[in-house]
Write a protein that holds these residues in place. Sequence first.
Motif, PDB file in Angstrom:
ATOM      1  N   UNK A 250      13.285   3.712   9.646  1.00  0.00           N
ATOM      2  CA  UNK A 250      13.056   5.082  10.123  1.00  0.00           C
ATOM      3  C   UNK A 250      11.896   5.110  11.114  1.00  0.00           C
ATOM      4  N   UNK A 251      11.831   6.153  11.957  1.00  0.00           N
ATOM      5  CA  UNK A 251      10.683   6.286  12.853  1.00  0.00           C
ATOM      6  C   UNK A 251       9.379   6.370  12.060  1.00  0.00           C
ATOM      7  N   UNK A 252       8.325   5.858  12.634  1.00  0.00           N
ATOM      8  CA  UNK A 252       7.029   5.855  11.956  1.00  0.00           C
ATOM      9  C   UNK A 252       6.608   7.273  11.580  1.00  0.00           C
ATOM     10  N   UNK A 253       6.934   8.249  12.406  1.00  0.00           N
ATOM     11  CA  UNK A 253       6.506   9.633  12.167  1.00  0.00           C
ATOM     12  C   UNK A 253       6.988  10.163  10.829  1.00  0.00           C
ATOM     13  N   UNK A 254       8.084   9.647  10.322  1.00  0.00           N
ATOM     14  CA  UNK A 254       8.612  10.134   9.051  1.00  0.00           C
ATOM     15  C   UNK A 254       7.793   9.669   7.854  1.00  0.00           C
ATOM     16  N   UNK A 255       6.949   8.674   8.051  1.00  0.00           N
ATOM     17  CA  UNK A 255       6.067   8.217   6.977  1.00  0.00           C
ATOM     18  C   UNK A 255       4.697   8.891   7.044  1.00  0.00           C
ATOM     19  N   UNK A 256       4.440   9.604   8.122  1.00  0.00           N
ATOM     20  CA  UNK A 256       3.132  10.238   8.330  1.00  0.00           C
ATOM     21  C   UNK A 256       3.132  11.637   7.712  1.00  0.00           C
ATOM     22  N   UNK A 257       2.008  11.999   7.125  1.00  0.00           N
ATOM     23  CA  UNK A 257       1.851  13.334   6.557  1.00  0.00           C
ATOM     24  C   UNK A 257       2.091  14.376   7.657  1.00  0.00           C
TER      25      UNK A 257
ATOM     26  N   UNK B 260       2.911   7.879   0.687  1.00  0.00           N
ATOM     27  CA  UNK B 260       3.497   6.707   0.034  1.00  0.00           C
ATOM     28  C   UNK B 260       4.852   7.058  -0.565  1.00  0.00           C
ATOM     29  N   UNK B 261       5.567   6.046  -0.983  1.00  0.00           N
ATOM     30  CA  UNK B 261       6.876   6.268  -1.597  1.00  0.00           C
ATOM     31  C   UNK B 261       6.746   7.092  -2.873  1.00  0.00           C
ATOM     32  N   UNK B 262       5.580   7.003  -3.533  1.00  0.00           N
ATOM     33  CA  UNK B 262       5.334   7.774  -4.755  1.00  0.00           C
ATOM     34  C   UNK B 262       4.903   9.208  -4.457  1.00  0.00           C
ATOM     35  N   UNK B 263       4.796   9.545  -3.158  1.00  0.00           N
ATOM     36  CA  UNK B 263       4.411  10.904  -2.780  1.00  0.00           C
ATOM     37  C   UNK B 263       2.928  11.135  -2.682  1.00  0.00           C
ATOM     38  N   UNK B 264       2.122  10.077  -2.784  1.00  0.00           N
ATOM     39  CA  UNK B 264       0.670  10.208  -2.717  1.00  0.00           C
ATOM     40  C   UNK B 264       0.185  10.055  -1.276  1.00  0.00           C
ATOM     41  N   UNK B 265      -0.887  10.785  -0.956  1.00  0.00           N
ATOM     42  CA  UNK B 265      -1.479  10.679   0.373  1.00  0.00           C
ATOM     43  C   UNK B 265      -2.356   9.442   0.462  1.00  0.00           C
ATOM     44  N   UNK B 266      -2.201   8.707   1.551  1.00  0.00           N
ATOM     45  CA  UNK B 266      -2.998   7.507   1.803  1.00  0.00           C
ATOM     46  C   UNK B 266      -3.706   7.680   3.143  1.00  0.00           C
ATOM     47  N   UNK B 267      -5.030   7.691   3.104  1.00  0.00           N
ATOM     48  CA  UNK B 267      -5.819   7.795   4.337  1.00  0.00           C
ATOM     49  C   UNK B 267      -5.960   6.412   4.969  1.00  0.00           C
ATOM     50  N   UNK B 268      -5.674   6.325   6.266  1.00  0.00           N
ATOM     51  CA  UNK B 268      -5.782   5.062   6.986  1.00  0.00           C
ATOM     52  C   UNK B 268      -6.703   5.200   8.198  1.00  0.00           C
ATOM     53  N   UNK B 269      -7.447   4.146   8.440  1.00  0.00           N
ATOM     54  CA  UNK B 269      -8.391   4.075   9.556  1.00  0.00           C
ATOM     55  C   UNK B 269      -7.887   2.992  10.516  1.00  0.00           C
ATOM     56  N   UNK B 270      -7.513   3.423  11.741  1.00  0.00           N
ATOM     57  CA  UNK B 270      -6.729   2.565  12.641  1.00  0.00           C
ATOM     58  C   UNK B 270      -7.537   1.995  13.807  1.00  0.00           C
ATOM     59  N   UNK B 271      -7.163   0.759  14.150  1.00  0.00           N
ATOM     60  CA  UNK B 271      -7.520   0.140  15.428  1.00  0.00           C
ATOM     61  C   UNK B 271      -6.236  -0.469  15.981  1.00  0.00           C
ATOM     62  N   UNK B 272      -5.912  -0.161  17.228  1.00  0.00           N
ATOM     63  CA  UNK B 272      -4.632  -0.628  17.776  1.00  0.00           C
ATOM     64  C   UNK B 272      -4.782  -1.001  19.246  1.00  0.00           C
ATOM     65  N   UNK B 273      -4.050  -2.049  19.638  1.00  0.00           N
ATOM     66  CA  UNK B 273      -4.077  -2.529  21.021  1.00  0.00           C
ATOM     67  C   UNK B 273      -2.639  -2.644  21.545  1.00  0.00           C
ATOM     68  N   UNK B 274      -2.341  -2.007  22.675  1.00  0.00           N
ATOM     69  CA  UNK B 274      -0.970  -2.079  23.219  1.00  0.00           C
ATOM     70  C   UNK B 274      -0.783  -3.295  24.125  1.00  0.00           C
TER      71      UNK B 274
ATOM     72  N   UNK C 173       0.821  -1.205   0.000  1.00  0.00           N
ATOM     73  CA  UNK C 173       0.000   0.000   0.000  1.00  0.00           C
ATOM     74  C   UNK C 173       0.854   1.253   0.000  1.00  0.00           C
ATOM     75  N   UNK C 174       1.887   1.281   0.827  1.00  0.00           N
ATOM     76  CA  UNK C 174       2.735   2.465   0.940  1.00  0.00           C
ATOM     77  C   UNK C 174       3.851   2.495  -0.098  1.00  0.00           C
ATOM     78  N   UNK C 175       4.104   1.361  -0.737  1.00  0.00           N
ATOM     79  CA  UNK C 175       5.105   1.330  -1.791  1.00  0.00           C
ATOM     80  C   UNK C 175       6.530   1.181  -1.307  1.00  0.00           C
TER      81      UNK C 175
END
Length: 359
Positions: A53-60, A89-103, A42-44
Amino acid sequence: MKQLIETENFRLEPFFNLSADNLCITDFAGYFKKVNPAFAKLLGYTEEELYSKPISEFIYEADRDLTAQHGQNLTNNVPLYNFENRYVSKAGELVWLYWTATPSEEEQLVYAIAKDITHKKELEEERVSLVTNLVQANEKLKQLNHITSHDLRSPVNNLVYLVEMLDTSKIDDGVTLQILEHVKRSADGLKASLNAYVDAITENESLKEELENVYFDEVFQEVKESISTLLSSSKTEFVVDFNEAEYVPFERKYMQSIFLNLISNSIKYAKPGVAPIISIKTQVDRGRKKLIYIDNGLGFDMKKIGHLIFDLNQRFHNTDDSKGLGLYLVKKHVTSLGGSIQVDSKVNQGTTFTIVFGA
């Protein structure tokens, strides 16, 4: 027990790797520890690039602060539900994601599922744009109403006053005839004002779009690319033939919206367990170009709801995310440029839309 756990882990590995949803495991320090192939695709990026890299660097960038706040809650052992953010994404496109997460505080890890909702966000933007245009049109009508009520007050009051002055017992009287002449002039003034306001309404309602030769296949490919993940996950198949009419004078953004809404609806209302098969072709009939769109979905009962299909806010299937706007937009785009659209459908036998473009 250890052997049982290892066996269970073995069973979960195929689930993780084969899932069409985007699965990942992150640590409390903010790095991906494991991502499944669907997420990487999905992200390419390769898995190694995502781990580096830190996750934050992949976030808009505009979404990083809010995402960090939710990330902090996760490290405090607070699960995450219904959170949306944008990745790049690696191609520079915005990808909207809908999250569910459990720590997992013990492991210092977060287990997360992300759904790609980019196509839904694009439709939402279109809806927002439509609502904005409707609000603006409504404000113009309100303003026109105020102007009309103000400007007509004087001639109407003058007319009423003159009528009250009439003495029917003196029809041959010169003064009466003079008054009648004033009545006529006032009526003429009222008529002229009304004509001017009708012309103003007509002008406001006229959409002066600059048309261009829009090639069907070009726009079709653009829309396919924009919802590629949705098409892949739904296993949608296309049978396309634009040879008879390769292009039509039209508004490009309208054509994009038409394809996007029709295809999205075909996927949304596909028959359970049946992959959508969509046929799209063009024809020329008596000098008019046609676009014929056919799917194999749930279809409609035309006798019950055929007259409502293109109305605003109409919903015909039990789908939570349906807003009853897509087909309204399709018809609006077509008719605003002098065309027409017809629909034929049967329950569980699919739907056919025939668009005839303006001359």
